[in-house]
Design a protein around this motif. Structure first.
Motif, PDB file in Angstrom:
ATOM      1  N   ILE A 265       0.847  -1.208   0.000  1.00  0.00           N
ATOM      2  CA  ILE A 265       0.000   0.000   0.000  1.00  0.00           C
ATOM      3  C   ILE A 265       0.875   1.248   0.000  1.00  0.00           C
ATOM      4  O   ILE A 265       0.602   2.234  -0.703  1.00  0.00           O
ATOM      5  N   TRP A 266       1.950   1.229   0.802  1.00  0.00           N
ATOM      6  CA  TRP A 266       2.836   2.401   0.909  1.00  0.00           C
ATOM      7  C   TRP A 266       3.438   2.733  -0.447  1.00  0.00           C
ATOM      8  O   TRP A 266       3.406   3.882  -0.892  1.00  0.00           O
ATOM      9  N   HIS A 267       4.005   1.752  -1.150  1.00  0.00           N
ATOM     10  CA  HIS A 267       4.644   2.015  -2.439  1.00  0.00           C
ATOM     11  C   HIS A 267       3.625   2.366  -3.513  1.00  0.00           C
ATOM     12  O   HIS A 267       3.895   3.205  -4.393  1.00  0.00           O
ATOM     13  N   ALA A 268       2.436   1.734  -3.465  1.00  0.00           N
ATOM     14  CA  ALA A 268       1.419   2.043  -4.463  1.00  0.00           C
ATOM     15  C   ALA A 268       0.956   3.495  -4.348  1.00  0.00           C
ATOM     16  O   ALA A 268       0.865   4.225  -5.350  1.00  0.00           O
ATOM     17  N   LEU A 269       0.687   3.955  -3.120  1.00  0.00           N
ATOM     18  CA  LEU A 269       0.241   5.341  -2.952  1.00  0.00           C
ATOM     19  C   LEU A 269       1.360   6.324  -3.240  1.00  0.00           C
ATOM     20  O   LEU A 269       1.109   7.437  -3.729  1.00  0.00           O
ATOM     21  N   VAL A 297      -7.582   9.874  -3.502  1.00  0.00           N
ATOM     22  CA  VAL A 297      -8.298   8.861  -2.719  1.00  0.00           C
ATOM     23  C   VAL A 297      -9.550   8.410  -3.461  1.00  0.00           C
ATOM     24  O   VAL A 297      -9.867   7.208  -3.514  1.00  0.00           O
ATOM     25  N   ALA A 298     -10.282   9.366  -4.061  1.00  0.00           N
ATOM     26  CA  ALA A 298     -11.478   9.002  -4.826  1.00  0.00           C
ATOM     27  C   ALA A 298     -11.124   8.125  -6.015  1.00  0.00           C
ATOM     28  O   ALA A 298     -11.835   7.164  -6.340  1.00  0.00           O
ATOM     29  N   LEU A 299      -9.991   8.429  -6.677  1.00  0.00           N
ATOM     30  CA  LEU A 299      -9.553   7.622  -7.811  1.00  0.00           C
ATOM     31  C   LEU A 299      -9.171   6.221  -7.361  1.00  0.00           C
ATOM     32  O   LEU A 299      -9.486   5.232  -8.040  1.00  0.00           O
ATOM     33  N   GLU A 300      -8.495   6.118  -6.217  1.00  0.00           N
ATOM     34  CA  GLU A 300      -8.107   4.799  -5.713  1.00  0.00           C
ATOM     35  C   GLU A 300      -9.333   3.961  -5.376  1.00  0.00           C
ATOM     36  O   GLU A 300      -9.360   2.755  -5.631  1.00  0.00           O
ATOM     37  N   LYS A 301     -10.336   4.570  -4.792  1.00  0.00           N
ATOM     38  CA  LYS A 301     -11.545   3.826  -4.438  1.00  0.00           C
ATOM     39  C   LYS A 301     -12.377   3.463  -5.664  1.00  0.00           C
ATOM     40  O   LYS A 301     -13.073   2.448  -5.662  1.00  0.00           O
ATOM     41  N   GLY A 302     -12.283   4.300  -6.718  1.00  0.00           N
ATOM     42  CA  GLY A 302     -13.129   4.067  -7.876  1.00  0.00           C
ATOM     43  C   GLY A 302     -12.508   3.208  -8.955  1.00  0.00           C
ATOM     44  O   GLY A 302     -13.130   2.258  -9.449  1.00  0.00           O
ATOM     45  N   ASN A 303     -11.247   3.500  -9.338  1.00  0.00           N
ATOM     46  CA  ASN A 303     -10.644   2.861 -10.507  1.00  0.00           C
ATOM     47  C   ASN A 303      -9.574   1.831 -10.166  1.00  0.00           C
ATOM     48  O   ASN A 303      -9.240   0.994 -11.004  1.00  0.00           O
ATOM     49  N   ASN A 304      -9.001   1.892  -8.979  1.00  0.00           N
ATOM     50  CA  ASN A 304      -7.899   0.995  -8.627  1.00  0.00           C
ATOM     51  C   ASN A 304      -8.304  -0.002  -7.544  1.00  0.00           C
ATOM     52  O   ASN A 304      -7.509  -0.369  -6.695  1.00  0.00           O
ATOM     53  N   THR A 305      -9.573  -0.392  -7.550  1.00  0.00           N
ATOM     54  CA  THR A 305     -10.043  -1.310  -6.501  1.00  0.00           C
ATOM     55  C   THR A 305      -9.445  -2.702  -6.656  1.00  0.00           C
ATOM     56  O   THR A 305      -9.344  -3.437  -5.672  1.00  0.00           O
ATOM     57  N   ASP A 306      -9.062  -3.088  -7.879  1.00  0.00           N
ATOM     58  CA  ASP A 306      -8.491  -4.426  -8.069  1.00  0.00           C
ATOM     59  C   ASP A 306      -7.210  -4.596  -7.282  1.00  0.00           C
ATOM     60  O   ASP A 306      -6.917  -5.696  -6.773  1.00  0.00           O
ATOM     61  N   ARG A 314      -8.796  -2.860   2.118  1.00  0.00           N
ATOM     62  CA  ARG A 314      -9.620  -1.739   1.656  1.00  0.00           C
ATOM     63  C   ARG A 314      -8.997  -0.436   2.139  1.00  0.00           C
ATOM     64  O   ARG A 314      -8.617  -0.326   3.311  1.00  0.00           O
ATOM     65  N   LEU A 315      -8.878   0.534   1.236  1.00  0.00           N
ATOM     66  CA  LEU A 315      -8.372   1.868   1.574  1.00  0.00           C
ATOM     67  C   LEU A 315      -9.550   2.759   1.933  1.00  0.00           C
ATOM     68  O   LEU A 315     -10.473   2.933   1.125  1.00  0.00           O
ATOM     69  N   HIS A 316      -9.532   3.336   3.140  1.00  0.00           N
ATOM     70  CA  HIS A 316     -10.634   4.192   3.581  1.00  0.00           C
ATOM     71  C   HIS A 316     -10.370   5.667   3.287  1.00  0.00           C
ATOM     72  O   HIS A 316     -11.199   6.341   2.686  1.00  0.00           O
ATOM     73  N   SER A 317      -9.242   6.174   3.714  1.00  0.00           N
ATOM     74  CA  SER A 317      -8.960   7.602   3.514  1.00  0.00           C
ATOM     75  C   SER A 317      -7.468   7.851   3.689  1.00  0.00           C
ATOM     76  O   SER A 317      -6.707   6.956   4.103  1.00  0.00           O
ATOM     77  N   MET A 318      -7.071   9.089   3.394  1.00  0.00           N
ATOM     78  CA  MET A 318      -5.688   9.512   3.555  1.00  0.00           C
ATOM     79  C   MET A 318      -5.696  10.972   4.007  1.00  0.00           C
ATOM     80  O   MET A 318      -6.451  11.795   3.460  1.00  0.00           O
ATOM     81  N   GLU A 319      -4.874  11.293   4.996  1.00  0.00           N
ATOM     82  CA  GLU A 319      -4.812  12.644   5.539  1.00  0.00           C
ATOM     83  C   GLU A 319      -3.386  13.150   5.455  1.00  0.00           C
ATOM     84  O   GLU A 319      -2.434  12.433   5.796  1.00  0.00           O
ATOM     85  N   LEU A 320      -3.220  14.414   4.952  1.00  0.00           N
ATOM     86  CA  LEU A 320      -1.909  15.066   4.903  1.00  0.00           C
ATOM     87  C   LEU A 320      -1.661  15.820   6.194  1.00  0.00           C
ATOM     88  O   LEU A 320      -2.530  16.552   6.678  1.00  0.00           O
TER      89      LEU A 320
END
Length: 542
Positions: A265-269, A297-306, A314-320
């Protein structure tokens, strides 16, 4: 041989025999041994060995022996016995006293293993290699002399949000889940808990750290990140620090697809953020970093779910948390520019503050002058008000005196009027009292008159009733006497008289009904009427 010699020979022979018997008896008695209740006598004979006791026993003289203590086993003790003649081993459990055989040797007492309800242990058969599992609560003894007891192991109790993976002797994985109240996991023989090394910490590239995971937590987890070489389209490097929130949703898929999901997950994000930041310039990136994060985050939840589904996460959210410029030279120039701008603003603020202080001093002088004028005006007004107040007090005192005299006169007039009205009311009340007394006397006389009339009426009624009763009695007596010859039975004569009276009463009733507007209702009972069985009526109205 002469008789004397024969006697001497006999005496000598008897003496020798007696001596032999005495020596034999002494020898035999010397072999008697007394063995206590808690010991044995191990005798080493030329033909082997044997045990004697407890009690009294006999050991042949010259035979070696030794005393051996009897072992007492408690309820939780056992001992391994070895037969030195055959090499066989056996097991003896307590409680009781252990009497060893001639060739048996004890290896020493051992304690049975007590396991609780949340414990278990393995028993290994050293002959066959078979391993048995015993679940608590129990007091565990070896079944044979070749059984070895393992150490007690704790049962793993999984919480509702935990999962565990075990691997058996054949390498087959088994998944345990705590859903639905939790599961207690105890390993089977030769099975082991599968451990995982997951990446922890935000700096994976320069300070990679791992954590050993035995229980997989299926709740939402935090994964910090620190990306130190994020470049914009104008080759400016930034450092991003934040937190990702993710969750394990499919444990079996997670175990089968990856050994380190946090690193994946770390390297993918990091790759996604690096690609997204290259579309922004330096200034736009600083302004649009939060929006870029939300779009990512919206793109990860929508297009990169595979990517996440295949790993069972499951990725829920990300905060800076922080966005920092990575270039020291550019950061220094920006800092200097900010410092210069701050110095200019400070000078302008100081200038404005000086001007404001001068204006405040001028306004303060004007305010003091106005306040002095107002004080003088207030003093003049106060004096005028005081004079007016004294004049008004004198006027009020004079008016109050006149008002008091007028009020005293009116009070005296009111008191005189009230006294006159009270006197009139008293006379009126006295007249009404006399009138009421007269009325009471009149009513008392009327009541006495009514009592006299009632007494007279009662006497008159009594006289009339007596006359009527005498007349009726005489009529009844004459009626019964007239029927005596034709109807001797008195009861029948009385019944006939009663019937005649009822007939007369009914005739009178009929006459009264005929002369008026009354209605007569006759029931079958009063008319002595029979209408037949109830089934034949068929609800006919009469």
């Amino acid at each position: 041989m002469d008789p004397e010699s024969r006697k001497k020979l006999c005496r000598g022979t008897c003496g020798v025999c007696g001596l032999i018997v005495l020596v034999t008896t002494i020898t035999l008695l010397s072999g008697i041994r007394h063995v206590g209740e808690d010991e044995q006598l191990l005798v080493f004979h030329r033909n082997g060995r044997y045990v004697e006791g407890p009690g009294t026993c006999w050991v042949p003289p010259g035979t070696a022996y030794r005393h051996r203590d009897v072992q007492v086993l408690s309820r939780t003790e056992y001992v391994i016995l070895e037969n030195r003649a055959t090499g066989e081993k056996s097991l003896s459990k307590g409680p009781g006293r252990l009497f060893l055989g001639a060739w048996e040797e004890a290896a020493g007492k051992k304690d049975a293993v007590s396991i609780k309800s949340d414990q278990y242990l393995f028993i290994t058969d050293t002959l066959t290699g078979q391993v048995l599992k015993v679940q608590g609560p129990s007091l565990v003894f070896p079944e044979t002399a070749f059984h070895e007891l393992g150490d007690p192991k704790e049962v793993v109790r999984l919480a509702e949000f935990e999962a565990m993976v075990t691997r058996d002797l054949n390498g087959i994985l088994k998944y345990h889940f705590g859903q639905g109240g939790g599961e207690s996991v105890s390993l089977e023989p030769f099975a082991e808990v599968v451990s995982f090394n997951w990446t922890i910490g935000g700096d994976v590239e320069t300070n990679h750290q791992w954590a050993t995971i035995d229980r997989i937590d299926t709740r939402v987890r935090q994964l910090p990140f620190w990306f130190d070489d994020i470049r914009t389209s104008d080759s400016m490097e930034f450092e991003l620090e934040g937190i990702m929130f993710w969750q394990v949703v499919d444990v079996e898929r997670l175990v089968q697809s990856t050994a380190d999901p946090t690193s994946d997950i770390w390297h993918a994000l990091r790759a996604r953020i690096a690609a997204a930041s290259s579309q922004y310039g330096f200034v736009d990136f600083l302004k649009q970093a939060p929006a870029m994060k939300d779009e990512l985050v919206a793109l990860e939840k929508g297009n990169n779910t595979d990517f996440y589904t295949s790993r069972g996460v499951r990725l829920h959210s990300m905060e800076l948390i922080e966005v920092e410029l990575h270039s020291d030279g550019v950061a220094s120039s920006i800092t200097n520019a900010i410092a210069s701008e701050a110095a200019l603003r400070i000078n302008e603020v100081e200038k404005l503050r000086t001007e404001n202080e001068l204006e405040i001093a001028r306004i303060d002088g004007q305010h003091r002058m106005l306040m002095q004028e107002l004080a003088n005006q207030l003093l003049s007004d106060a004096r005028a008000h005081e004079a007016q107040t004294q004049e008004a007090e004198l006027r009020y005192a004079r008016e109050a005196s006149e008002e008091g005299q007028r009020a005293a006169h009116e009070l005296q007039v009111a008191e005189n009027s009230a006294t006159l009205r009270i006197t009139q009311e008293n006379h009126t009340f006295a007249l009404r009292a006399v009138e009421a007394a007269n009325r009471v006397a009149l009513e008392t006389g009327r009541s006495a008159l009514l009592d006299v009339l009632e007494a007279n009426l009662r006497k008159e009624s009594a006289s009339t009733g007596m006359v009527t009763g005498l007349h009726m009695g005489k009529s009844v007596d004459e009626y019964l006497h007239a029927l005596q010859s034709s109807l001797p039975d008195l009861d029948k004569r009385i019944s006939l008289f009663t019937f005649m009276q009822e007939l007369g009463a009914r005739n009178a009733t009929s006459l009264n009904l005929a002369s008026g507007n009354a209605q007569l209702y006759v029931t079958p009972e009063s008319a002595n009427l029979y209408l037949g069985p109830s089934r034949a009526l068929n609800h006919t109205e009469l």
